[in-house]
Design a protein around this motif. Structure first.
Motif, PDB file in Angstrom:
ATOM      1  N   SER A  26       0.814  -1.216   0.000  1.00  0.00           N
ATOM      2  CA  SER A  26       0.000   0.000   0.000  1.00  0.00           C
ATOM      3  C   SER A  26       0.847   1.265   0.000  1.00  0.00           C
ATOM      4  O   SER A  26       0.550   2.220  -0.708  1.00  0.00           O
ATOM      5  N   ALA A  27       1.917   1.278   0.787  1.00  0.00           N
ATOM      6  CA  ALA A  27       2.758   2.478   0.859  1.00  0.00           C
ATOM      7  C   ALA A  27       3.372   2.795  -0.496  1.00  0.00           C
ATOM      8  O   ALA A  27       3.425   3.957  -0.911  1.00  0.00           O
ATOM      9  N   ASP A  28       3.854   1.765  -1.194  1.00  0.00           N
ATOM     10  CA  ASP A  28       4.442   1.979  -2.529  1.00  0.00           C
ATOM     11  C   ASP A  28       3.396   2.507  -3.494  1.00  0.00           C
ATOM     12  O   ASP A  28       3.655   3.420  -4.273  1.00  0.00           O
ATOM     13  N   ALA A  29       2.212   1.909  -3.463  1.00  0.00           N
ATOM     14  CA  ALA A  29       1.148   2.311  -4.380  1.00  0.00           C
ATOM     15  C   ALA A  29       0.713   3.749  -4.105  1.00  0.00           C
ATOM     16  O   ALA A  29       0.510   4.524  -5.045  1.00  0.00           O
ATOM     17  N   CYS A  30       0.602   4.130  -2.847  1.00  0.00           N
ATOM     18  CA  CYS A  30       0.186   5.492  -2.505  1.00  0.00           C
ATOM     19  C   CYS A  30       1.183   6.526  -3.025  1.00  0.00           C
ATOM     20  O   CYS A  30       0.791   7.594  -3.479  1.00  0.00           O
ATOM     21  N   GLN A  31       2.460   6.202  -2.983  1.00  0.00           N
ATOM     22  CA  GLN A  31       3.481   7.129  -3.458  1.00  0.00           C
ATOM     23  C   GLN A  31       3.421   7.321  -4.968  1.00  0.00           C
ATOM     24  O   GLN A  31       3.900   8.316  -5.488  1.00  0.00           O
ATOM     25  N   ARG A  32       2.828   6.376  -5.687  1.00  0.00           N
ATOM     26  CA  ARG A  32       2.789   6.459  -7.140  1.00  0.00           C
ATOM     27  C   ARG A  32       1.593   7.269  -7.659  1.00  0.00           C
ATOM     28  O   ARG A  32       1.600   7.704  -8.801  1.00  0.00           O
ATOM     29  N   ILE A  33       0.569   7.466  -6.828  1.00  0.00           N
ATOM     30  CA  ILE A  33      -0.600   8.232  -7.268  1.00  0.00           C
ATOM     31  C   ILE A  33      -0.143   9.639  -7.660  1.00  0.00           C
ATOM     32  O   ILE A  33       0.594  10.293  -6.948  1.00  0.00           O
ATOM     33  N   GLY A  34      -0.571  10.074  -8.831  1.00  0.00           N
ATOM     34  CA  GLY A  34      -0.178  11.383  -9.332  1.00  0.00           C
ATOM     35  C   GLY A  34       0.936  11.323 -10.364  1.00  0.00           C
ATOM     36  O   GLY A  34       1.181  12.296 -11.067  1.00  0.00           O
ATOM     37  N   LEU A  35       1.632  10.175 -10.446  1.00  0.00           N
ATOM     38  CA  LEU A  35       2.634  10.026 -11.506  1.00  0.00           C
ATOM     39  C   LEU A  35       1.914  10.003 -12.848  1.00  0.00           C
ATOM     40  O   LEU A  35       0.726   9.686 -12.916  1.00  0.00           O
ATOM     41  N   PRO A  36       2.597  10.305 -13.935  1.00  0.00           N
ATOM     42  CA  PRO A  36       1.930  10.355 -15.236  1.00  0.00           C
ATOM     43  C   PRO A  36       1.305   9.012 -15.640  1.00  0.00           C
ATOM     44  O   PRO A  36       1.882   7.949 -15.405  1.00  0.00           O
ATOM     45  N   PRO A  43      -2.104  13.190 -15.002  1.00  0.00           N
ATOM     46  CA  PRO A  43      -1.803  12.722 -13.645  1.00  0.00           C
ATOM     47  C   PRO A  43      -2.494  11.388 -13.338  1.00  0.00           C
ATOM     48  O   PRO A  43      -3.661  11.196 -13.659  1.00  0.00           O
ATOM     49  N   GLY A  44      -1.746  10.494 -12.728  1.00  0.00           N
ATOM     50  CA  GLY A  44      -2.259   9.163 -12.414  1.00  0.00           C
ATOM     51  C   GLY A  44      -3.280   9.183 -11.299  1.00  0.00           C
ATOM     52  O   GLY A  44      -3.185   9.957 -10.342  1.00  0.00           O
ATOM     53  N   TYR A  45      -4.254   8.300 -11.419  1.00  0.00           N
ATOM     54  CA  TYR A  45      -5.360   8.165 -10.475  1.00  0.00           C
ATOM     55  C   TYR A  45      -5.249   6.837  -9.742  1.00  0.00           C
ATOM     56  O   TYR A  45      -5.715   6.687  -8.635  1.00  0.00           O
ATOM     57  N   ALA A  46      -4.628   5.862 -10.405  1.00  0.00           N
ATOM     58  CA  ALA A  46      -4.518   4.512  -9.851  1.00  0.00           C
ATOM     59  C   ALA A  46      -3.232   3.867 -10.337  1.00  0.00           C
ATOM     60  O   ALA A  46      -2.654   4.284 -11.345  1.00  0.00           O
ATOM     61  N   ASP A  60       0.710   2.778 -14.093  1.00  0.00           N
ATOM     62  CA  ASP A  60       0.048   3.953 -13.535  1.00  0.00           C
ATOM     63  C   ASP A  60      -0.951   4.462 -14.571  1.00  0.00           C
ATOM     64  O   ASP A  60      -0.610   4.601 -15.747  1.00  0.00           O
ATOM     65  N   THR A  61      -2.184   4.733 -14.135  1.00  0.00           N
ATOM     66  CA  THR A  61      -3.215   5.171 -15.076  1.00  0.00           C
ATOM     67  C   THR A  61      -4.027   6.332 -14.520  1.00  0.00           C
ATOM     68  O   THR A  61      -4.235   6.440 -13.313  1.00  0.00           O
ATOM     69  N   CYS A  62      -4.483   7.186 -15.438  1.00  0.00           N
ATOM     70  CA  CYS A  62      -5.428   8.240 -15.082  1.00  0.00           C
ATOM     71  C   CYS A  62      -6.795   7.582 -14.877  1.00  0.00           C
ATOM     72  O   CYS A  62      -6.960   6.379 -15.093  1.00  0.00           O
ATOM     73  N   ARG A  63      -7.763   8.367 -14.477  1.00  0.00           N
ATOM     74  CA  ARG A  63      -9.102   7.831 -14.228  1.00  0.00           C
ATOM     75  C   ARG A  63      -9.677   7.135 -15.456  1.00  0.00           C
ATOM     76  O   ARG A  63     -10.181   6.021 -15.373  1.00  0.00           O
ATOM     77  N   ASP A  64      -9.606   7.794 -16.618  1.00  0.00           N
ATOM     78  CA  ASP A  64     -10.200   7.226 -17.829  1.00  0.00           C
ATOM     79  C   ASP A  64      -9.535   5.915 -18.236  1.00  0.00           C
ATOM     80  O   ASP A  64     -10.216   4.960 -18.625  1.00  0.00           O
TER      81      ASP A  64
END
Length: 106
Positions: A26-36, A43-46, A60-64
């Motif tokens: 979870s910590a690694d994933a949280c740090q990646r939110i917002g990456l391209p 900006p990445g959403y997930a 890393d993906t945006c919402r769409d």
């Protein structure tokens, strides 16, 4: 359907993705939110881990594109795989989960 199929569907070059651990923390994933977003650069959403023949990578993906990924996977993933993923995520989070599934055919 494999993760390589998903990347092909999205038009993502696997070599352009950052290496990831085998299991998502979870910590690694949280740090990646917002990456391209790997698809469009917004900006990445997930984020998620994709397993490829040469190792695991972060997607890393945006919402769409997160929604597009989920739709692509939902078409070809059996319920048993989806439920196994939910159980694994719940165990990793240390929570009890009850999943109810409605079969419209039955």
């Amino acid at each position: 359907m494999t993760d390589a199929d998903l990347l092909l569907h999205l038009g993502v070059d696997p070599a352009a993705l950052d290496p990831s651990p085998e299991r998502r923390r979870s910590a690694d994933a949280c740090q990646r939110i917002g990456l391209p977003c790997a698809v469009c650069g917004r900006p990445g959403y997930a984020t998620r881990i994709v397993r490829l023949p040469d190792g695991c990578r972060w997607l890393d993906t945006c919402r769409d594109h997160m929604i597009a990924s989920a739709r692509f996977q939902a078409v070809s993933r059996p319920w048993t795989d989806i439920l196994a993923d939910l159980r694994e995520a719940a165990a990793e989070a240390g929570v009890a989960v009850t999943v109810l599934v409605h079969d419209e055919a039955g």
